[in-house]
Design a protein around this motif. Structure first.
Motif, PDB file in Angstrom:
ATOM      1  N   TYR A 142      -9.501 -50.868  -1.540  1.00 27.55           N
ATOM      2  CA  TYR A 142      -8.080 -51.171  -1.554  1.00 27.55           C
ATOM      3  C   TYR A 142      -7.619 -51.953  -0.325  1.00 27.55           C
ATOM      4  O   TYR A 142      -6.600 -52.647  -0.390  1.00 27.55           O
ATOM      5  CB  TYR A 142      -7.266 -49.885  -1.692  1.00 27.55           C
ATOM      6  CG  TYR A 142      -7.256 -49.369  -3.113  1.00 27.55           C
ATOM      7  CD1 TYR A 142      -6.236 -49.712  -3.992  1.00 27.55           C
ATOM      8  CD2 TYR A 142      -8.282 -48.567  -3.591  1.00 27.55           C
ATOM      9  CE1 TYR A 142      -6.230 -49.258  -5.305  1.00 27.55           C
ATOM     10  CE2 TYR A 142      -8.292 -48.111  -4.905  1.00 27.55           C
ATOM     11  CZ  TYR A 142      -7.262 -48.464  -5.757  1.00 27.55           C
ATOM     12  OH  TYR A 142      -7.271 -48.027  -7.053  1.00 27.55           O
ATOM     13  N   ASP A 143      -8.336 -51.836   0.788  1.00 23.02           N
ATOM     14  CA  ASP A 143      -7.937 -52.566   1.997  1.00 23.02           C
ATOM     15  C   ASP A 143      -8.775 -53.814   2.235  1.00 23.02           C
ATOM     16  O   ASP A 143      -8.292 -54.767   2.851  1.00 23.02           O
ATOM     17  CB  ASP A 143      -8.045 -51.666   3.236  1.00 23.02           C
ATOM     18  CG  ASP A 143      -7.071 -50.504   3.194  1.00 23.02           C
ATOM     19  OD1 ASP A 143      -6.089 -50.580   2.442  1.00 23.02           O
ATOM     20  OD2 ASP A 143      -7.301 -49.514   3.911  1.00 23.02           O
ATOM     21  N   TYR A 190      -8.567 -57.790  -4.215  1.00 17.48           N
ATOM     22  CA  TYR A 190      -8.576 -58.927  -5.129  1.00 17.48           C
ATOM     23  C   TYR A 190      -9.655 -58.778  -6.190  1.00 17.48           C
ATOM     24  O   TYR A 190      -9.633 -59.461  -7.224  1.00 17.48           O
ATOM     25  CB  TYR A 190      -8.790 -60.234  -4.344  1.00 17.48           C
ATOM     26  CG  TYR A 190     -10.210 -60.454  -3.894  1.00 17.48           C
ATOM     27  CD1 TYR A 190     -11.063 -61.272  -4.619  1.00 17.48           C
ATOM     28  CD2 TYR A 190     -10.716 -59.836  -2.756  1.00 17.48           C
ATOM     29  CE1 TYR A 190     -12.380 -61.472  -4.226  1.00 17.48           C
ATOM     30  CE2 TYR A 190     -12.019 -60.021  -2.363  1.00 17.48           C
ATOM     31  CZ  TYR A 190     -12.853 -60.843  -3.096  1.00 17.48           C
ATOM     32  OH  TYR A 190     -14.150 -61.019  -2.707  1.00 17.48           O
ATOM     33  N   HIS A 243      -3.041 -61.393  -7.071  1.00 17.74           N
ATOM     34  CA  HIS A 243      -2.021 -61.624  -6.045  1.00 17.74           C
ATOM     35  C   HIS A 243      -1.499 -63.047  -6.223  1.00 17.74           C
ATOM     36  O   HIS A 243      -2.294 -63.995  -6.248  1.00 17.74           O
ATOM     37  CB  HIS A 243      -2.618 -61.439  -4.656  1.00 17.74           C
ATOM     38  CG  HIS A 243      -3.262 -60.101  -4.445  1.00 17.74           C
ATOM     39  ND1 HIS A 243      -4.559 -59.844  -4.823  1.00 17.74           N
ATOM     40  CD2 HIS A 243      -2.786 -58.955  -3.913  1.00 17.74           C
ATOM     41  CE1 HIS A 243      -4.863 -58.577  -4.523  1.00 17.74           C
ATOM     42  NE2 HIS A 243      -3.806 -58.025  -3.984  1.00 17.74           N
ATOM     43  N   GLN A 261      -0.714 -63.173   0.111  1.00 16.18           N
ATOM     44  CA  GLN A 261       0.269 -62.161  -0.272  1.00 16.18           C
ATOM     45  C   GLN A 261       0.318 -60.977   0.680  1.00 16.18           C
ATOM     46  O   GLN A 261       1.366 -60.350   0.826  1.00 16.18           O
ATOM     47  CB  GLN A 261      -0.025 -61.664  -1.696  1.00 16.18           C
ATOM     48  CG  GLN A 261       1.028 -60.714  -2.226  1.00 16.18           C
ATOM     49  CD  GLN A 261       0.961 -60.573  -3.728  1.00 16.18           C
ATOM     50  OE1 GLN A 261       0.607 -61.508  -4.441  1.00 16.18           O
ATOM     51  NE2 GLN A 261       1.303 -59.389  -4.229  1.00 16.18           N
ATOM     52  N   SER A 262      -0.798 -60.657   1.327  1.00 18.12           N
ATOM     53  CA  SER A 262      -0.857 -59.440   2.132  1.00 18.12           C
ATOM     54  C   SER A 262      -0.170 -59.615   3.488  1.00 18.12           C
ATOM     55  O   SER A 262      -0.625 -60.377   4.344  1.00 18.12           O
ATOM     56  CB  SER A 262      -2.322 -59.029   2.351  1.00 18.12           C
ATOM     57  OG  SER A 262      -2.406 -57.972   3.280  1.00 18.12           O
ATOM     58  N   ASP A 263       0.921 -58.883   3.696  1.00 20.18           N
ATOM     59  CA  ASP A 263       1.596 -58.911   4.997  1.00 20.18           C
ATOM     60  C   ASP A 263       0.693 -58.334   6.083  1.00 20.18           C
ATOM     61  O   ASP A 263       0.696 -58.815   7.223  1.00 20.18           O
ATOM     62  CB  ASP A 263       2.889 -58.105   4.937  1.00 20.18           C
ATOM     63  CG  ASP A 263       3.947 -58.754   4.061  1.00 20.18           C
ATOM     64  OD1 ASP A 263       3.861 -59.977   3.841  1.00 20.18           O
ATOM     65  OD2 ASP A 263       4.848 -58.041   3.583  1.00 20.18           O
ATOM     66  N   ASP A 264      -0.066 -57.299   5.750  1.00 18.79           N
ATOM     67  CA  ASP A 264      -0.966 -56.685   6.735  1.00 18.79           C
ATOM     68  C   ASP A 264      -2.010 -57.676   7.218  1.00 18.79           C
ATOM     69  O   ASP A 264      -2.285 -57.782   8.424  1.00 18.79           O
ATOM     70  CB  ASP A 264      -1.660 -55.456   6.145  1.00 18.79           C
ATOM     71  CG  ASP A 264      -0.714 -54.282   5.972  1.00 18.79           C
ATOM     72  OD1 ASP A 264       0.335 -54.272   6.637  1.00 18.79           O
ATOM     73  OD2 ASP A 264      -1.030 -53.381   5.173  1.00 18.79           O
ATOM     74  N   LEU A 265      -2.596 -58.418   6.285  1.00 15.17           N
ATOM     75  CA  LEU A 265      -3.606 -59.407   6.680  1.00 15.17           C
ATOM     76  C   LEU A 265      -2.996 -60.523   7.508  1.00 15.17           C
ATOM     77  O   LEU A 265      -3.608 -61.002   8.463  1.00 15.17           O
ATOM     78  CB  LEU A 265      -4.297 -59.989   5.442  1.00 15.17           C
ATOM     79  CG  LEU A 265      -5.382 -59.135   4.788  1.00 15.17           C
ATOM     80  CD1 LEU A 265      -5.975 -59.877   3.602  1.00 15.17           C
ATOM     81  CD2 LEU A 265      -6.483 -58.767   5.776  1.00 15.17           C
ATOM     82  N   SER A 320      -9.690 -63.927   6.573  1.00 18.44           N
ATOM     83  CA  SER A 320      -8.230 -64.049   6.511  1.00 18.44           C
ATOM     84  C   SER A 320      -7.667 -64.824   7.701  1.00 18.44           C
ATOM     85  O   SER A 320      -6.738 -65.624   7.544  1.00 18.44           O
ATOM     86  CB  SER A 320      -7.587 -62.672   6.428  1.00 18.44           C
ATOM     87  OG  SER A 320      -7.955 -61.868   7.537  1.00 18.44           O
ATOM     88  N   TRP A 326      -4.857 -63.263  -2.378  1.00 15.39           N
ATOM     89  CA  TRP A 326      -4.724 -62.008  -1.627  1.00 15.39           C
ATOM     90  C   TRP A 326      -4.357 -62.278  -0.172  1.00 15.39           C
ATOM     91  O   TRP A 326      -3.470 -61.651   0.390  1.00 15.39           O
ATOM     92  CB  TRP A 326      -6.031 -61.225  -1.725  1.00 15.39           C
ATOM     93  CG  TRP A 326      -6.104 -60.024  -0.832  1.00 15.39           C
ATOM     94  CD1 TRP A 326      -5.118 -59.102  -0.599  1.00 15.39           C
ATOM     95  CD2 TRP A 326      -7.224 -59.618  -0.040  1.00 15.39           C
ATOM     96  NE1 TRP A 326      -5.563 -58.130   0.281  1.00 15.39           N
ATOM     97  CE2 TRP A 326      -6.852 -58.426   0.640  1.00 15.39           C
ATOM     98  CE3 TRP A 326      -8.505 -60.127   0.139  1.00 15.39           C
ATOM     99  CZ2 TRP A 326      -7.723 -57.757   1.495  1.00 15.39           C
ATOM    100  CZ3 TRP A 326      -9.377 -59.451   0.982  1.00 15.39           C
ATOM    101  CH2 TRP A 326      -8.978 -58.281   1.655  1.00 15.39           C
TER     102      TRP A 326
END
Length: 274
Positions: A59-60, A64, A69, A201-205, A261, A198
């Motif tokens: 999941y982390d 994808y 995403h 879209q990922s704010d964390d990444l 990323s 992915w």
């Protein structure tokens, strides 16, 4: 240290490198670093650490693989992004039965982790979902809604979890190697699109990548308000989100470097937008 794939990233690292046989820029999992424990820990800690590690992986580090995403800065685009799992089924790299078992494992893994990592009120554990994948243990380890004082068998639960997870990892390896053998341009393109979708879209990444880039190139190039600058530059550039996505796909397709990323965000910030 435990050498099980539940506590080591050797197999994932190998699959990351194997992915590059299909295209030099591809990877399977982004920066997977499982928590390690000593061999003499009790069964409860071993079990929950294993569950947490597998959730972190799927999941982390590679969502994808089974999720699509398709938005950036709150703007959606439609490029018909597919999951890698669906590509594996379409290309017959895995059977429909194998793909179904993988998907069921992901859903059961989420349910299992939620017992420990979230506030799980009594009676909300989806035991059928867990039993279908992990077997007929009484999946209520802390007996929230039971009078019984019988303890949950964490050792038995761990053995079952390890066995099922190993079969999923074997499917994963089979699917990746089958895609490599097929080596089609379509597979490469869908993999690239899924990864880039992915990453965007990922704010964390994005935040993690910016922090990494700032540590290398400094705050002048990557200031603290970089997110505002990215959005402003996109609005002023005349590019649509679809344009940005397609530009990144072109860049990745021509790259000889594995695209993590932070490299995608370096391209977005330094070479395309800001």
């Amino acid at each position: 240290m435990m050498i099980s794939s539940l506590f080591a990233n050797n197999k994932i690292n190998d699959l990351n490198e194997s992915s590059r046989e299909l295209h030099s820029a591809l990877l399977l999992a982004e920066s997977y670093h499982p928590k390690q424990i000593s061999t003499d820990v009790d069964g409860e800690l071993r079990f929950w650490t294993a569950v947490t590690n597998m959730y972190g992986l799927f999941y982390d580090c590679m969502p994808y693989f089974f999720r699509t995403h398709y938005q950036f800065m709150r703007q959606k685009y439609n490029k018909q992004i597919q999951t890698i799992l669906s590509v594996m089924e379409q290309e017959q790299a895995l059977t429909a039965v194998q793909c179904k078992k993988i998907a069921e494992y992901f859903r059961a893994l989420t349910e299992l982790r939620s017992i420990y990592c979230h506030n799980k009120p009594p009676g909300t554990i989806n035991a059928p979902k867990l039993s279908k994948v992990f077997g007929s243990l009484l999946w209520n380890p802390y007996h929230h809604d039971q009078v019984s004082s019988a303890g949950f068998d964490f050792d038995a639960a761990y053995e079952r979890f390890e066995l099922v997870t190993q079969s999923i990892m074997d499917f994963l390896e089979t699917g990746v190697r089958a895609l490599i053998v097929k080596g089609s341009e379509r597979v490469v393109l869908e993999w690239q699109k899924a990864l880039i979708g992915w990453f965007l879209q990922s704010d964390d990444l994005r935040n993690r990548s910016v922090h990494y880039l700032r540590s290398i190139y400094g705050q002048v190039q990557y200031p603290w308000n970089i997110n505002d600058k990215i959005e402003e530059s996109l609005n002023n550039s005349g590019l649509t989100v679809t344009d940005l996505f397609e530009e990144l796909v072109d860049r990745v397709d021509s790259s000889a470097t594995q695209i993590h990323s932070h490299e995608i965000w370096r391209l977005v910030i330094s070479e395309i937008l800001v």
